[in-house]
Design an enzyme around this catalytic site. Sequence first.
Site, PDB file in Angstrom:
ATOM      1  N   GLY A 165       0.913  -1.250   0.011  1.00 21.81           N
ATOM      2  CA  GLY A 165      -0.020  -0.173   0.097  1.00 21.81           C
ATOM      3  C   GLY A 165       0.811   1.371  -0.047  1.00 21.81           C
ATOM      4  CD  GLU A 184       1.801  -8.802   2.300  1.00 21.43           C
ATOM      5  OE1 GLU A 184       2.386  -9.889   2.026  1.00 21.43           O
ATOM      6  OE2 GLU A 184       0.724  -8.478   2.346  1.00 21.43           O
ATOM      7  N   GLY A 234       3.479  -3.798  -3.843  1.00 20.34           N
ATOM      8  CA  GLY A 234       3.106  -4.254  -5.517  1.00 20.34           C
ATOM      9  C   GLY A 234       3.505  -2.989  -6.282  1.00 20.34           C
ATOM     10  NE  ARG A 235      -1.753   1.436  -6.658  1.00 19.72           N
ATOM     11  CZ  ARG A 235      -2.817   0.924  -7.701  1.00 19.72           C
ATOM     12  NH1 ARG A 235      -2.731   1.546  -8.810  1.00 19.72           N
ATOM     13  NH2 ARG A 235      -4.058   0.320  -7.165  1.00 19.72           N
ATOM     14  CB  CYS A 257     -18.944   1.391 -28.348  1.00 20.37           C
ATOM     15  SG  CYS A 257     -18.294   0.956 -30.010  1.00 20.37           S
TER      16      CYS A 257
HETATM   17  C1  LIG Z   1      -2.852  -5.935  -2.860  1.00 18.16           C
HETATM   18  C2  LIG Z   1      -2.166  -6.396  -1.676  1.00 18.16           C
HETATM   19  C3  LIG Z   1      -0.791  -5.964  -1.495  1.00 18.16           C
HETATM   20  C4  LIG Z   1      -0.293  -4.937  -2.387  1.00 18.16           C
HETATM   21  O1  LIG Z   1      -0.767  -3.849  -2.374  1.00 18.16           O
HETATM   22  P1  LIG Z   1       0.098  -2.444  -3.022  1.00 18.16           P
HETATM   23  O2  LIG Z   1      -1.037  -1.498  -2.913  1.00 18.16           O
HETATM   24  O3  LIG Z   1      -0.123  -3.131  -4.380  1.00 18.16           O
HETATM   25  O4  LIG Z   1       1.257  -2.234  -2.649  1.00 18.16           O
HETATM   26  C5  LIG Z   1      -0.083  -6.483  -0.521  1.00 18.16           C
HETATM   27  N1  LIG Z   1      -0.784  -6.989   0.250  1.00 18.16           N
HETATM   28  C6  LIG Z   1      -2.068  -7.572   0.423  1.00 18.16           C
HETATM   29  C7  LIG Z   1      -2.600  -8.526   1.495  1.00 18.16           C
HETATM   30  C8  LIG Z   1      -2.506  -7.246  -0.682  1.00 18.16           C
HETATM   31  O5  LIG Z   1      -4.048  -7.661  -0.830  1.00 18.16           O
END
Ligand SMILES: *Cc1c(COP(=O)(O)O)cnc(C)c1O
Length: 411
Positions: free
Chosen positions: A224, A260, A262-263, A338
């Site tokens: 996050g 953890e 991601g984005r 569309c």
């Molecule tokens: C989606 C998710 C992440 C990654 O979140 P980002 O906003 O992409 O950093 C990490 N842990 C859990 C449990 C998630 O569902």
Amino acid sequence: MRPALLHHVGRLADDDLPAYLYDLPGLRAHVRAVRAALPRRVELLYAAKANSDPRLLQTLAEHVDGFEVASGGEIRHVRGLLPEARIAFGGPGKTPAELAGALDAGVERLHVESEHELRTLTTVLGDRTADVLLRVNVPVLLRSASLVMGGCPSPFGLDPAQLDRCLRIIAADGRIRLRGLHVHVASGLDARAHLALVAQIMAWADRWARQQGITLAEVNVGGGMGVDYTRPDEVFDWAAFGVGLCRTLERHPRVTLRIEPGRSVTAYCGWYVTQVLDVRRSRGQAFAVLRGGTHHLRTPAAKQHDQPFEVIPDQSWHHPWNRPEVRGEPVTLVGQLCTPKDVLARRVMVDRLRTGDRIAFAMAGAYAWNISHHAFLMHPHPAFHHIDDPAAPVVDDPAAPVADTSAGGPA
Ligand SMILES: *Cc1c(COP(=O)(O)O)cnc(C)c1O
């Protein structure tokens, strides 16, 4: 856009567009900087759901401690590519087959989301053991999060009051080792807000563990970390975050922290490159219609933002009529679908935008292609170009071996 990427775009024909470009050296440099900013007692997992493109995962594997996955499909995908990788398996709805598959695949951590899931795990364990984190919906106060998943009613994780029964099941079973807690409650936090969140999580976890008389080996404080699509140059302050986590670890000398994200790891390495098919005007407002659209890049529709972009002018207009264009006014960039929802950026000021120009959408490396509804309207899929130039080519030399242009879908 870096010169090496621009050079690559210049070599693509119109009908090669739209295309995704993944900047592997950029990703490598970014994840190295993230890792370097973090204290050693913080383990960095990449949340594969943000983008599980094989080349990205292989590039990341050298720099992260492992991968967080959220389905049986992601387990097989990551395990198939990276037989040695450490994998943590989370996600709100795990089937018995997925739990058994996770054990078969040698998943290192299971993030357990409910008492029922824990009981299901006991039925598929056999004579194996499992290391688990209990995912808790810790009561925290959050102000600036763009996507709040905890501290309020939520389908994710256990309420604190439900932990006791889980502890009893674990104690009675003997095959399940509780390593600690998992807390992912918000997305879109800047470093200061995330550190404030971590402080609340750790204070709560510490108190809880002492009340239960258990030692926490590990706390996963989730992902996050914020990505600001309105300011592509202002990345999450990993240096400040690392310094803050150092202080947290001093207060909790026996705990290993895990994160953890991601984005914030892969968003910046991806570009969605396309072309202006037409520029038109409707009741005083300018619209540019692009090849492709939100069925390839759903991010702006999903997050209701303007995807940042760069205009790459095209000089080769050769039609016998005037080139439709806008100059010095706001324009709305739409795709070929569309539906009025197919908007990539709304009323954004441009100096000049002409039919035939190319548009490179930035920050398209996370929750982009893989969350998009590709089948809608049956347009061709984009090609995927993984740009790798580890030898730092001379970018002004058109003969330089700039890119590995291996194209193909992301799995
Ligand atoms: C989606 C998710 C992440 C990654 O979140 P980002 O906003 O992409 O950093 C990490 N842990 C859990 C449990 C998630 O569902």
